[in-house]
Design a protein around this motif. Structure first.
Motif, PDB file in Angstrom:
ATOM      1  N   PRO A 108       0.675  -1.587   0.161  1.00  0.00           N
ATOM      2  CA  PRO A 108      -0.126   0.116   0.467  1.00  0.00           C
ATOM      3  C   PRO A 108       0.460   1.551  -0.074  1.00  0.00           C
ATOM      4  CG  PRO A 108      -0.495  -1.711   1.723  1.00  0.00           C
ATOM      5  CD  PRO A 108       0.820  -2.288   1.157  1.00  0.00           C
TER       6      PRO A 108
ATOM      7  N   GLY B 163      -8.407  -3.598  -0.539  1.00  0.00           N
ATOM      8  CA  GLY B 163      -7.520  -4.882  -0.174  1.00  0.00           C
ATOM      9  C   GLY B 163      -6.054  -5.512  -1.252  1.00  0.00           C
ATOM     10  N   SER B 164      -5.126  -5.326  -0.706  1.00  0.00           N
ATOM     11  CA  SER B 164      -4.197  -5.992  -1.931  1.00  0.00           C
ATOM     12  C   SER B 164      -3.706  -7.387  -1.832  1.00  0.00           C
ATOM     13  CB  SER B 164      -2.781  -4.987  -1.377  1.00  0.00           C
ATOM     14  OG  SER B 164      -1.909  -5.200  -2.977  1.00  0.00           O
TER      15      SER B 164
ATOM     16  N   GLN C  72      -2.461   8.310  15.352  1.00  0.00           N
ATOM     17  CA  GLN C  72      -2.107   8.291  13.678  1.00  0.00           C
ATOM     18  C   GLN C  72      -1.026   6.903  12.928  1.00  0.00           C
ATOM     19  OE1 GLN C  72      -1.644  13.247  13.538  1.00  0.00           O
ATOM     20  NE2 GLN C  72      -1.099  12.545  11.797  1.00  0.00           N
TER      21      GLN C  72
ATOM     22  N   GLY D 295      -2.973   3.952   9.929  1.00  0.00           N
ATOM     23  CA  GLY D 295      -2.335   3.877   8.819  1.00  0.00           C
ATOM     24  C   GLY D 295      -1.723   2.344   9.253  1.00  0.00           C
TER      25      GLY D 295
ATOM     26  N   LEU E 259     -14.128   1.576   1.251  1.00  0.00           N
ATOM     27  CA  LEU E 259     -15.416   1.405   0.496  1.00  0.00           C
ATOM     28  C   LEU E 259     -16.748   0.381   1.253  1.00  0.00           C
ATOM     29  CD1 LEU E 259     -13.320   0.065  -1.659  1.00  0.00           C
ATOM     30  CD2 LEU E 259     -13.856   2.169  -2.277  1.00  0.00           C
TER      31      LEU E 259
ATOM     32  N   LEU F 137      -4.517   0.129   8.454  1.00  0.00           N
ATOM     33  CA  LEU F 137      -5.115   0.270   6.597  1.00  0.00           C
ATOM     34  C   LEU F 137      -4.367  -0.866   6.253  1.00  0.00           C
ATOM     35  CD1 LEU F 137      -5.448   4.222   6.934  1.00  0.00           C
ATOM     36  CD2 LEU F 137      -7.201   2.057   7.260  1.00  0.00           C
ATOM     37  N   ASP F 138      -2.592  -0.792   7.034  1.00  0.00           N
ATOM     38  CA  ASP F 138      -1.971  -1.687   5.146  1.00  0.00           C
ATOM     39  C   ASP F 138      -2.015  -2.966   6.272  1.00  0.00           C
ATOM     40  OD1 ASP F 138       0.686  -2.166   5.213  1.00  0.00           O
ATOM     41  OD2 ASP F 138       1.157  -0.166   4.757  1.00  0.00           O
TER      42      ASP F 138
ATOM     43  N   ARG G 295       5.116   3.931   5.084  1.00  0.00           N
ATOM     44  CA  ARG G 295       4.751   4.229   4.035  1.00  0.00           C
ATOM     45  C   ARG G 295       2.880   3.620   4.459  1.00  0.00           C
ATOM     46  NH1 ARG G 295       4.690  -2.690   2.094  1.00  0.00           N
ATOM     47  NH2 ARG G 295       2.742  -3.329   3.639  1.00  0.00           N
ATOM     48  N   SER G 296       2.306   4.142   5.890  1.00  0.00           N
ATOM     49  CA  SER G 296       1.510   3.596   6.136  1.00  0.00           C
ATOM     50  C   SER G 296       1.015   5.011   6.798  1.00  0.00           C
ATOM     51  CB  SER G 296       0.379   2.320   6.552  1.00  0.00           C
ATOM     52  OG  SER G 296       1.405   2.385   7.983  1.00  0.00           O
TER      53      SER G 296
ATOM     54  N   LEU H  56      -1.020   7.427   8.727  1.00  0.00           N
ATOM     55  CA  LEU H  56      -2.394   8.163   9.042  1.00  0.00           C
ATOM     56  C   LEU H  56      -2.099   9.826   8.661  1.00  0.00           C
ATOM     57  CD1 LEU H  56      -5.376   8.216   7.538  1.00  0.00           C
ATOM     58  CD2 LEU H  56      -5.426   8.582  10.342  1.00  0.00           C
TER      59      LEU H  56
ATOM     60  N   ALA I 293      -5.302  -4.270   4.303  1.00  0.00           N
ATOM     61  CA  ALA I 293      -4.805  -4.578   2.576  1.00  0.00           C
ATOM     62  C   ALA I 293      -4.099  -5.411   2.348  1.00  0.00           C
ATOM     63  CB  ALA I 293      -3.855  -3.008   2.075  1.00  0.00           C
ATOM     64  N   LEU I 294      -3.274  -5.687   3.425  1.00  0.00           N
ATOM     65  CA  LEU I 294      -2.399  -7.116   3.672  1.00  0.00           C
ATOM     66  C   LEU I 294      -2.255  -7.837   4.678  1.00  0.00           C
ATOM     67  CD1 LEU I 294       0.561  -5.587   1.694  1.00  0.00           C
ATOM     68  CD2 LEU I 294      -0.451  -7.801   0.527  1.00  0.00           C
TER      69      LEU I 294
ATOM     70  N   THR J 230      -7.439   8.762   1.934  1.00  0.00           N
ATOM     71  CA  THR J 230      -7.687   7.315   2.660  1.00  0.00           C
ATOM     72  C   THR J 230      -6.165   6.374   2.877  1.00  0.00           C
ATOM     73  OG1 THR J 230      -9.517   7.635   3.663  1.00  0.00           O
ATOM     74  CG2 THR J 230      -7.656   5.570   4.278  1.00  0.00           C
ATOM     75  N   PRO J 231      -5.121   6.393   2.652  1.00  0.00           N
ATOM     76  CA  PRO J 231      -3.678   5.576   2.705  1.00  0.00           C
ATOM     77  C   PRO J 231      -4.361   4.266   2.420  1.00  0.00           C
ATOM     78  CG  PRO J 231      -3.183   6.166   4.729  1.00  0.00           C
ATOM     79  CD  PRO J 231      -4.853   7.359   4.365  1.00  0.00           C
ATOM     80  N   ALA J 232      -3.257   3.301   1.593  1.00  0.00           N
ATOM     81  CA  ALA J 232      -3.820   1.807   2.090  1.00  0.00           C
ATOM     82  C   ALA J 232      -4.346   1.253   1.012  1.00  0.00           C
ATOM     83  CB  ALA J 232      -3.637   1.101   3.222  1.00  0.00           C
ATOM     84  N   SER J 233      -4.582   0.449   0.349  1.00  0.00           N
ATOM     85  CA  SER J 233      -5.269  -0.147  -0.795  1.00  0.00           C
ATOM     86  C   SER J 233      -6.863  -0.226   0.207  1.00  0.00           C
ATOM     87  CB  SER J 233      -4.931  -1.175  -1.393  1.00  0.00           C
ATOM     88  OG  SER J 233      -3.604  -0.850  -1.540  1.00  0.00           O
ATOM     89  N   ALA J 234      -7.654   0.530  -0.438  1.00  0.00           N
ATOM     90  CA  ALA J 234      -9.470   0.275  -0.040  1.00  0.00           C
ATOM     91  C   ALA J 234      -9.881  -0.823  -0.555  1.00  0.00           C
ATOM     92  CB  ALA J 234      -9.949   1.653  -0.059  1.00  0.00           C
TER      93      ALA J 234
END
Lengths: 405, 405
Positions: free
Chosen positions: A14, A76-77, B159, B163, B393, B166-167, A298-299, A301, B170-171, A70-74
């Motif tokens: 992400p 999902g990755s 924060q 984050g 989402l 969220l990360d 990388r994440s 917020l 995603a993973l 919003t950061p990170a893949s919404a």
């Protein structure tokens, strides 16, 4: 005539702005009346093969805008790196759902997936438009001036080192900060943008584009510490010796490898601890501290470059425009068109796929432990507006009374 | 009549707002025509005994305002914890420079220094006003609702976990974030403010106010991971077992101790790595990542609570007011006077000095792995305005075509 259904997914690590690209593509697709379904796959290619799909057409514009910020893949990755058979499974699902356009937001592995899927479609005579949208904090995609996600991560690294420099000036010692980057040192090099005053750190920067030797490292640290009474060091997690062996494997009792056989570098503080131990043992410096920036870089917020946000958004929008109007597959690439201005081109998938860009020689100082002005000029505009600034007291000394000398 | 010369210094770990207190005191002092010299000591008490002093009267208001907004101790700091003899040296220098008011910005060790120096002055019949200005990200000063520096560090931690959550969504996997705090868990507990949706992490929070057992820890992680397919954990660096032994010492081959005999907890990723190894080994979970927030949480440039900034500023201003008008020594303490409003009192030095506040029982959930609503209500207003928000989402699933079931 291709189908009027779009599928979009997010792959790899992400970033702070990967959702901008997703939302850019979704909102741009809404402008075309001939597009009647925008599907998102949950957790990248894995969600495609598992038919774990969602109907993004049922998202409100308002919520999409919030998700974009919003950061990170919404969606999902995934870390899956599809081989031919996996790509054939992907293609089978795309076909079954009558998808006419496939967008994959990711790094160089993801662009390779897009390339293989596009070849499968072509072999089958199925009309599928395949577009790769760039994303990676590593900034290691060839053909791009830079990649969405990198500027925000670079900003985090610069702000982190600017703060570490202030902390270290207050309580002097040696500080080692380990930054993500297996092959490309761009993100570690971003630490140079933390400097403001002439004696600010980082004083030493080690990138994987140069061989690392513990002996030279210790000599560099000693020289800096003897001169300034402190030393701040930025190190890429991917540093390796002249034989190519990662420095971290020289330490770790056991190393974890991923599906691609890569040694797991992130999610452990081992490299920072090793380097700190070396400095304490060999240089006899007492206060030596190491931080591994880890997933924060990388994440986190709330640390984002507005330039990065806008470009990531536009990369998603342009991807849909290229698909609807361009008539060919490809990878969206950012080009620098001014100082500072950027634009987008659609480049062939095989010019990006599974290739790795590293720092060009002119960006690395001859010493091998710093960057050049060219790098600073390259990165500065990408960090975005309102970079926080550090300021110093300038008060003159008060004459001594007790110990006049 | 006390002398019209002021000396101010900063001790202990830097914070995001310690310069607000410095500048608050300096600018407040400028309002009094009877104060004719404001001296700063470089690197805390060490700068006093070395007569390493600067004339802060020669700073412009403009530069002072810029320095106020810069994190980390602008005068420099020290880890020295003066004993009686050291305090006598301090007093000797204060006397030699005809200082009438001594302000020391720091934590509980610093307040103890102020207490001893004030006693030395009293014994000598020298008129010295001694004021301690509170500062610590650990929030461990008794008699204070909270301490300047804590809200900004808490905001960083919130924060960071928002984050990381969220990360990790995603993973998916297990994520361990190690937060500063030897005896007090306030900063680790701040991770709870990262949660927004019901399944957001951190899912488990471990503070030093509760004994830590590896067995219970692994059971907690397994239960969470089995339920959610992922698990985010916040851990204080100071966690210890029932015998009081730090968990980190059970791992580290050698531990570093400071001048006070305390084990060095920060500046190493060992605790996070140990806990991750335990989870991988015992629970057979593959993706387990650990981060140690390290110095970023107290020094990151650009993460600050505006409430914290204002209060730290006012603490410095009020210190000078108490000194000029109060007629007694003491420690400035923040009191909560509304929801949310705060005020300042001058409390006796020996009520704060060398004492440590830990989290009150009502702030920790009965499970021992979470906080209570009382803690959330306590911390929320301190984080300041414009806390970044995460959004998801909400798109509904697309029916499966290939694998209808």
């Amino acid at each position: 005539m291709a189908s009027n259904r779009i599928l979009i997914a997010q792959g790899g690590g992400p970033t702070a702005v990967i959702n901008q690209s997703l939302v850019g593509a979704v909102l741009e697709a809404r402008r075309y009346r001939e597009i009647d379904l925008v599907v998102g796959a949950r957790h990248g290619v894995r969600g495609i093969v598992n038919e774990d799909l969602v109907d993004l057409g049922q998202e409100t514009n308002d919520n999409l805008e919030r998700v974009a910020a919003t950061p990170a893949s919404a969606l999902g990755s995934t870390r899956d790196k599809p081989d031919l058979k996996y790509c054939q499974e992907i293609f089978k699902v795309l076909q079954a759902h009558e998808i006419g356009q496939f967008f994959y937001i990711g790094g160089n592995d993801s662009s390779d997936t897009v390339r293989i899927v596009s070849e499968e479609a072509s072999k089958s005579g199925y009309p599928l438009r395949c577009i790769h949208i760039p994303k990676t904090i590593d900034n290691d995609l060839v053909g791009n001036d830079h990649t969405p996600g990198f500027p925000s991560a670079a900003r985090f690294v610069a702000q982190a080192f600017a703060g570490a420099n202030l902390d270290n000036a207050a309580l002097p010692g040696v500080y080692v900060g380990v930054v993500m980057g297996r092959h490309a040192g761009f993100l570690t090099a971003a630490s140079a943008l933390a400097r403001k005053y002439h004696d600010d750190g980082p004083h030493l920067i080690y990138v994987p584009e140069r061989n690392f030797s513990i002996e030279s490292f210790l000599a560099d640290v000693k020289r800096t510490y003897d001169k300034l009474g402190r030393c701040i060091i930025a190190v890429s997690e991917g540093i390796h010796d002249a034989s190519g062996e990662a420095i971290i494997t020289q330490l770790a009792q056991s190393v974890e490898r991923d599906a691609h056989g890569n040694v797991q570098l992130s999610g452990t503080g081992a490299l920072a601890d090793l380097l700190c131990d070396e400095i304490k043992d060999k240089l006899k410096i007492k206060r030596v501290r190491g931080d591994t920036f880890g997933y924060l870089q990388r994440s986190f917020l709330g640390c984002v470059s507005d330039v990065d946000q806008r470009e990531a958004r536009e990369a998603g929008e342009r991807a849909v425009q290229f698909a609807m109007r361009g008539g060919r597959n490809g990878s969206v690439a950012i080009k620098r068109t001014g100082s500072y201005a950027s634009g987008f081109e659609l480049v062939p998938l095989d010019s990006v796929a599974a290739k790795t860009r590293v720092m060009e020689d002119e960006l690395i100082a001859p010493s091998g432990t710093d960057v050049t002005d060219a790098f600073r000029s390259y990165l500065q505009p990408l960090l975005g507006s309102d970079m926080p600034q550090a300021h110093r007291l300038r008060a003159p000394a008060v004459p001594k009374v007790l110990n006049r000398s």
